[in-house]
Design a protein around this motif. Structure first.
Motif, mmCIF file in Angstrom:
data_model
loop_
_atom_site.group_PDB
_atom_site.id
_atom_site.type_symbol
_atom_site.label_atom_id
_atom_site.label_comp_id
_atom_site.label_asym_id
_atom_site.label_seq_id
_atom_site.Cartn_x
_atom_site.Cartn_y
_atom_site.Cartn_z
ATOM 1 N N UNK A 30 -39.452 -35.024 74.827
ATOM 2 C CA UNK A 30 -40.184 -34.008 75.562
ATOM 3 C C UNK A 30 -41.642 -34.434 75.688
ATOM 4 N N UNK A 31 -42.135 -34.481 76.950
ATOM 5 C CA UNK A 31 -43.504 -34.916 77.212
ATOM 6 C C UNK A 31 -44.463 -33.733 77.119
ATOM 7 N N UNK A 32 -45.547 -33.913 76.394
ATOM 8 C CA UNK A 32 -46.625 -32.924 76.356
ATOM 9 C C UNK A 32 -47.604 -33.247 77.480
ATOM 10 N N UNK A 33 -47.839 -32.288 78.382
ATOM 11 C CA UNK A 33 -48.722 -32.575 79.508
ATOM 12 C C UNK A 33 -50.193 -32.505 79.115
ATOM 13 N N UNK A 34 -50.483 -31.969 77.927
ATOM 14 C CA UNK A 34 -51.882 -31.859 77.486
ATOM 15 C C UNK A 34 -52.398 -33.170 76.897
ATOM 16 N N UNK A 35 -51.553 -33.836 76.099
ATOM 17 C CA UNK A 35 -52.019 -35.060 75.428
ATOM 18 C C UNK A 35 -51.115 -36.259 75.690
ATOM 19 N N UNK A 36 -50.028 -36.082 76.478
ATOM 20 C CA UNK A 36 -49.071 -37.118 76.902
ATOM 21 C C UNK A 36 -48.228 -37.674 75.762
ATOM 22 N N UNK A 37 -48.193 -36.999 74.623
ATOM 23 C CA UNK A 37 -47.347 -37.457 73.525
ATOM 24 C C UNK A 37 -45.886 -37.134 73.835
ATOM 25 N N UNK A 38 -45.000 -38.088 73.550
ATOM 26 C CA UNK A 38 -43.561 -37.849 73.664
ATOM 27 C C UNK A 38 -43.048 -37.296 72.338
ATOM 28 N N UNK A 39 -42.524 -36.068 72.368
ATOM 29 C CA UNK A 39 -42.083 -35.381 71.164
ATOM 30 C C UNK A 39 -40.564 -35.420 71.037
ATOM 31 N N UNK A 40 -40.044 -35.352 69.816
ATOM 32 C CA UNK A 40 -38.593 -35.256 69.624
ATOM 33 C C UNK A 40 -38.048 -33.991 70.288
ATOM 34 N N UNK A 41 -36.794 -34.026 70.685
ATOM 35 C CA UNK A 41 -36.190 -32.882 71.369
ATOM 36 C C UNK A 41 -36.017 -31.674 70.446
ATOM 37 N N UNK A 42 -36.207 -31.878 69.166
ATOM 38 C CA UNK A 42 -36.059 -30.756 68.234
ATOM 39 C C UNK A 42 -37.285 -29.841 68.237
ATOM 40 N N UNK A 43 -38.397 -30.301 68.838
ATOM 41 C CA UNK A 43 -39.630 -29.521 68.803
ATOM 42 C C UNK A 43 -39.766 -28.668 70.055
ATOM 43 N N UNK A 44 -40.481 -27.533 69.928
ATOM 44 C CA UNK A 44 -40.779 -26.657 71.050
ATOM 45 C C UNK A 44 -42.250 -26.719 71.439
ATOM 46 N N UNK A 45 -43.087 -27.246 70.550
ATOM 47 C CA UNK A 45 -44.494 -27.426 70.890
ATOM 48 C C UNK A 45 -44.935 -28.782 70.343
ATOM 49 N N UNK A 46 -46.028 -29.311 70.924
ATOM 50 C CA UNK A 46 -46.463 -30.681 70.626
ATOM 51 C C UNK A 46 -46.916 -30.812 69.181
ATOM 52 N N UNK A 47 -46.479 -31.884 68.536
ATOM 53 C CA UNK A 47 -46.846 -32.115 67.142
ATOM 54 C C UNK A 47 -48.269 -32.619 67.001
ATOM 55 N N UNK A 48 -48.916 -33.025 68.109
ATOM 56 C CA UNK A 48 -50.276 -33.548 68.045
ATOM 57 C C UNK A 48 -51.308 -32.472 68.374
ATOM 58 N N UNK A 49 -51.134 -31.793 69.535
ATOM 59 C CA UNK A 49 -52.156 -30.834 69.963
ATOM 60 C C UNK A 49 -51.704 -29.383 69.853
ATOM 61 N N UNK A 50 -50.432 -29.151 69.564
ATOM 62 C CA UNK A 50 -49.944 -27.799 69.389
ATOM 63 C C UNK A 50 -49.599 -27.084 70.678
ATOM 64 N N UNK A 51 -49.755 -27.746 71.838
ATOM 65 C CA UNK A 51 -49.444 -27.107 73.124
ATOM 66 C C UNK A 51 -47.938 -26.909 73.254
#
Length: 533
Positions: A54-75
């Motif tokens: 899952x791509x975070x559009x705020x910081x462009x981090x690719x997150x595992x599919x188990x997450x609902x919000x970004x592990x880096x910026x919390x978006x």
């Protein structure tokens, strides 16, 4: 952290995904090369499917599919589900505000504009205080004072960290539409799928809608400015239509949009266009329906699934029982020798039998070619071509409809005298009908297509001039049909002026030494511009 890339569907350039700060409802991404506009949701969904994350559009981090919000910026990770739980949505917003607050840590706390800049950051989703500062400075300048704040904010976000942001924003708003000649910001113009031409949203919608409403052939959907792609290059057209349909379907703005019926109409036109390209496609000779024949079909006749009547798949004429077990040529000869209706029409029947065939969909019309030479095929084909030679008419910018006619086309030979056309046939031993027996009277009954507001098929109606019960116009057509059928070259009966005009038309250089020598001119034309086979 590795960068995330996305591919432009227009020019296929591999773009780097940068941190996104637009409100999601206005999400758009521009290609770095061709500047075409793409929807944020479409790009992010494609990245998620391609990477399995899952791509975070705020910081462009690719997150595992188990997450609902970004592990880096919390978006909150958008386009993963319809909406986040209320508590997690609040946590995401607080995380973003925390990041925004940290971006203000180096700002002078005594600056009286801080509150306004923070307000702008929240209002326009700016991720940097500099964007708010630039927005304030631009809004104070007379050049930008009257611009829509949302458009100005879009321009500020697009310029990034460029030092010359004033020049960038100024150029951002100077995209002139070549149809209405108004200027628009870059995010409010759309690049055509086949070229570098850009139209404003309103002109793009009006261009597509007008073509659909006028029942134009699909090739008229080519760029209205540069007329690309080539209407005769089906491979280019196929790619162009694929991207055009994507553009139309994704073209849904608040005030300018395509209605569902227009999208369905475009899909149907493109579906019909692809259908008619099938080599097994045939028109019914009794009704406007078309049929795709099975490759295993045996025999010549096929039945229409609309009117249940029969047509010959080879000569495309209405089926008659006399055609059974004989070839189309034998059936034609049977008509000449046995059909009283055919015999009564005489040479007029010859013109109908050798009438107009659409070079696009292959439908045959029992019409004379001596009507308007610019012939328009029936819907859904709507191809525009010369009824004399079958060449397609093209729309060229500044010149209108243009067709390149060969020298044996009726378009040119209709200006020849009857005597010269008869001489060409006689020199090659081709027999032809002359004046009918008895005094010529009445009107010509040959059917032709006429333009009287709408295209209609009507009898000619001109007075018969003694040429085999035909008017002079259709008698010339009869002679030209025999010339074309026997592949005779009209240069043989051209005078010097006609030969020189033919050279000018084909851009053939003529030396002064042969400018009055008809024999040399004929040899020069035949050598440099041979007739089509």
């Amino acid at each position: 952290m590795d960068c995330v890339n996305w591919e432009c569907k227009i020019c296929t350039f591999n773009n780097e995904f940068v941190a996104f700060c637009l409100p999601v409802s206005e999400g758009r991404i521009f290609c770095k090369v061709c500047e075409s506009c793409h929807g944020l949701k479409e790009i992010v969904t494609d990245v998620n499917q391609r990477t399995g994350q899952y791509l975070c559009i705020r910081c462009t981090l690719l997150n595992p599919r188990s997450r609902h919000y970004c592990s880096a910026c919390g978006s909150w990770l958008l386009f993963v589900s319809e909406s986040p739980p209320e508590s997690e949505q609040l946590q995401s917003e607080l995380s973003f505000l925390s990041l925004t607050s940290r971006s203000l840590s180096d700002v002078d706390e005594d600056n009286e504009n801080n509150e306004e800049m923070i307000d702008l950051m929240l209002r326009f989703s700016f991720t940097k205080l500099e964007h708010s500062a630039n927005f304030i400075k631009l809004r104070e300048q007379p050049e930008f004072r009257n611009f829509d704040p949302n458009d100005l904010a879009e321009a500020v976000r697009s310029c990034g960290d460029q030092l010359d942001y004033v020049d960038f924003v100024s150029a951002y708003f100077k995209n002139e539409c070549p149809i209405c000649f108004d200027s628009f910001p870059r995010h409010k113009v759309l690049q055509m799928a086949s070229c570098q031409c850009k139209l404003c949203f309103s002109c793009f919608r009006n261009f597509v809608t007008a073509s659909l409403d006028n029942n134009d052939h699909v090739s008229h959907l080519q760029c209205p400015i540069c007329n690309t792609p080539d209407s005769e290059n089906e491979a280019e057209l196929e790619n162009y239509f694929e991207y055009l349909l994507i553009q139309v379907k994704s073209f849904q703005h608040a005030e300018i949009r395509f209605e569902a019926d227009k999208i369905n109409m475009l899909e149907q036109r493109l579906r019909d266009w692809n259908l008619m390209r099938d080599p097994n496609f045939r028109w019914c000779s009794h009704c406007p329906n078309g049929v795709v024949l099975s490759e295993q079909m045996r025999g010549l006749k096929f039945q229409c699934n609309q009117c249940s009547k029969y047509t010959c798949k080879q000569c495309r004429k209405q089926w008659r029982e006399q055609h059974e077990k004989i070839s189309c040529e034998q059936f034609q000869q049977w008509l000449v020798e046995n059909d009283p209706d055919y015999q009564a029409k005489g040479v007029a029947a010859f013109l109908e039998n050798n009438g107009i065939e659409c070079p696009k969909c292959k439908f045959k019309y029992a019409l004379a070619k001596g009507g308007c030479m610019h012939f328009t095929c029936r819907p859904p084909c709507r191809a525009e071509f010369c009824s004399g030679c079958g060449g397609f008419f093209k729309r060229l910018h500044g010149r209108g409809l243009v067709c390149e006619h060969p020298r044996d086309c009726l378009f040119y030979l209709r200006d020849f005298t009857v005597r010269s056309l008869q001489k060409l046939l006689s020199d090659h031993g081709v027999q032809y009908e002359t004046a009918a027996e008895g005094a010529a009277s009445g009107t010509c009954d040959v059917m032709e297509q006429k333009e009287s507001g709408n295209l209609v098929d009507e009898a000619c109606g001109r007075p018969v001039e003694g040429h085999a019960k035909l008017c002079g116009k259709h008698y010339k057509e009869y002679l030209v049909s025999l010339i074309n059928k026997n592949r005779l070259d009209p240069v043989e009966v051209m005078d010097v002026e006609q030969l020189k005009e033919t050279c000018r038309r084909h851009k053939i250089e003529v030396q002064n030494s042969i400018s009055t020598d008809s024999t040399a001119l004929r040899a020069l034309i035949v050598r440099q511009v041979p007739l089509r086979s």
